[in-house]
Write a protein that holds these residues in place. Structure first.
Motif, PDB file in Angstrom:
ATOM      1  N   HIS B 154       0.997  -1.137  -0.181  1.00 43.41           N
ATOM      2  CA  HIS B 154       0.016   0.054  -0.056  1.00 43.41           C
ATOM      3  C   HIS B 154       0.786   1.306   0.158  1.00 43.41           C
ATOM      4  CE1 HIS B 154      -4.004  -2.190   1.024  1.00 43.41           C
ATOM      5  NE2 HIS B 154      -4.372  -1.055   0.332  1.00 43.41           N
ATOM      6  N   ARG B 156       3.909   1.663  -1.123  1.00 40.73           N
ATOM      7  CA  ARG B 156       4.692   2.048  -2.494  1.00 40.73           C
ATOM      8  C   ARG B 156       3.542   2.246  -3.532  1.00 40.73           C
ATOM      9  NH1 ARG B 156      10.275  -0.461  -3.773  1.00 40.73           N
ATOM     10  NH2 ARG B 156      10.055   1.359  -4.896  1.00 40.73           N
ATOM     11  N   LEU B 157       2.349   1.632  -3.320  1.00 37.85           N
ATOM     12  CA  LEU B 157       1.177   2.168  -4.369  1.00 37.85           C
ATOM     13  C   LEU B 157       1.064   3.637  -4.244  1.00 37.85           C
ATOM     14  CD1 LEU B 157      -0.848   1.731  -6.430  1.00 37.85           C
ATOM     15  CD2 LEU B 157      -2.539   0.711  -4.416  1.00 37.85           C
ATOM     16  N   ALA B 160       3.749   5.603  -5.357  1.00 38.02           N
ATOM     17  CA  ALA B 160       3.459   5.627  -7.075  1.00 38.02           C
ATOM     18  C   ALA B 160       2.262   6.597  -7.614  1.00 38.02           C
ATOM     19  CB  ALA B 160       3.400   4.270  -7.541  1.00 38.02           C
TER      20      ALA B 160
END
Lengths: 190, 190, 190, 190
Positions: B154, B156-157, B160
């Motif tokens: 989550h 890293r998402l 991004a």
DNA sequence: CATGAATGAGCATTCATTCAT
DNA sequence: AATGAATGAATGCTCATTCAT
């Protein structure tokens, strides 16, 4: 014996493909302005002059690489669908996006490189919009049909997410947990 | 009679700031390799030589611009927090991110440009990681405390997503619906 | 239709020779660092760029000029003789040395220039030693066979004398009595 | 309390000496054109500007270093002797020459460097001749008094030998057998 | 169709020299 | 006497592009 017109065309087609491929690899690795035409010629095993037989200049070369790439990956989607996409199709679309990303890392590196470079971006902008707009519309329709509010904002958000995820994966393909993240995205938007 | 050390330091500080500012604007607009040192000097109203009094070369210049920028925006967050972030803090963080983005568009253009250029990226990579890793940890802790499964994915998402949204906003600040999208993000991750 | 490999080789050979010759003249006249590449190009009637087609940089150019020169004049002697040199051969050697000096004044100017410049000297040092050591050995053998005591010191002295005489002749070719001095040397070492 | 005229003169004298010394060391080590004024200033612990207070430009600096050096070592000889030199004096002269060489290696490196560079040579040429000519005359007288034929040729030969030996010693002070060679020279010319 | 020699504009960088303080 | 910021001409080198063959 002179070659037939057909044969010449074959040779041209092969050479053009060879040049594009080689250039794509080098551009992605070193960047556009750090890749001399001479390096492309050398790696492709041809002469500098030949490249200028097929491309009017360096910008034309990168422009054509980009356009071909865009055509190629856009053909995967069916951008002409006007009715709303089904859930299954949406899932397939997300899957495909990640698959294409993984299989064409070089192209996507170049894609993001180019997006940041106004001069080259101009060469591609129109073509890109031609695909992107119906694509965003289709997504928007999908979100509308699924009852999401502000469907166009959702469409643009998803587009941005796919950009961001791609970018992170490109910069660090080893440790970025792309498969986990794909699942999270599908969960959030299905 | 020479000036005092203090006076010299003042002069240097002002000129360095002027050069960095001017260079940042041009790099963001034209790209790194398409911006000659001479253009920076001209726009700043100084000589080429003076730039080399303060920066050992062009790479040093962009490197220092990047490092300063990273320091500046990272100081907004409190990266040393080890306990989980509260909801309010999380919201504040998202708000801040968008605020900073809007107010330093040039820097962020450069930031993404640099991320795509391996050579320059190396100059900044370490510093960036120094900030980014604790930052991802803090996010991960937040998601864990909120009961999200796979909290690091989550985190890293979300990282991004912020990249992707920034990128889209940078490329097209006029029509990208950044405020709507901020709301969607907060909804999805709160 | 491209030229044959043979034709290309010819062109290259001629241009390389032209560049070396022109550069030798200018280096000898003005010195190495006071001779811009542009001056060489202008005098040779070619473009700066062409020089870089054949030599990787300015140092490479002077290095290759020096190496070629050393090869050329060393080929006059037979450095592989292992038995002692005869009187006649010794005399011939002295004669030849002075003859070569007179006929390649430019090269010898450059030679002494280079000996004094550590950076360029390094490029040539090995090659030079490769010739000089057997050469000193041969002289030493000669002096030993003639009953001179400390023959290696005699060899090095003779080497130094030839250097000194050459240097004086180069600096002032008009009034330096080189022929008289040749006779004196032969008298003293025969 | 303002300094007296005397004190100012002292400071000037010391600074000038410091600059010359520092420059000599660097010129000998790196060469003339590879030594920036800034490097001299840095090593001497002063500012670039100060050097231009005492020397009108870089050429003036090397010119004055050379002239001072020539004066210094020439003062060792008694160039005004008009009668023939005695054997003892001749021997002493050779001894002194080698002694001075060993003790001022840096200066002699620079001396030979300069001899090969027409531009700088011009600055020194007159001064040099002023010393060298009476010096060659004195040697010539010596050889005449000792019954050598062609005494001027002998004088110039000896001059050339001392040049050549110095050059070889400068280039390779470790392995060049300078003391053995001194003996050989004395033997041959006494 | 194919080659690679040749060009020259463009650019980063250096450094002697000046000058306000 | 001393400083170092500032200048700009000079120069090595790169590289897109042309063209004769």
């Amino acid at each position: 014996m002179p070659r037939t017109e057909e044969q010449y065309k074959d040779i041209r087609g092969q050479k053009i493909a060879l040049i594009k491929e080689t250039a794509l690899g080098l551009f992605a690795e070193k960047g556009f302005s750090s890749t001399p035409i001479s390096a492309i010629a050398k790696k492709a095993g041809i002469s500098k002059g030949l490249i200028y037989n097929y491309f009017t200049n360096k910008e034309d070369l990168i422009g054509k690489i980009m356009l071909e790439g865009i055509d190629e990956f856009m053909s995967v989607y069916d951008p002409k669908t006007e009715e709303a996409i089904s859930e299954a199709k949406f899932k397939y679309f997300i899957d495909q996006t990640f698959e294409i990303l993984k299989q064409n890392l070089d192209f996507w590196k170049l894609y993001f490189l180019v997006m940041m470079q106004p001069e080259v971006m101009k060469l591609v902008e129109n073509k890109l919009m031609e695909y992107l707009l119906p694509f965003l519309d289709a997504l928007s329709n999908y979100f509308e049909s699924r009852g999401f509010e502000n469907p166009m904002a959702h469409a643009r958000l998803l587009g941005a997410i796919l950009d961001g995820v791609s970018l992170n994966y490109i910069v660090d393909p080893v440790s970025f947990p792309i498969d986990d993240i794909k699942k999270l995205i599908i969960d959030k938007f299905l």
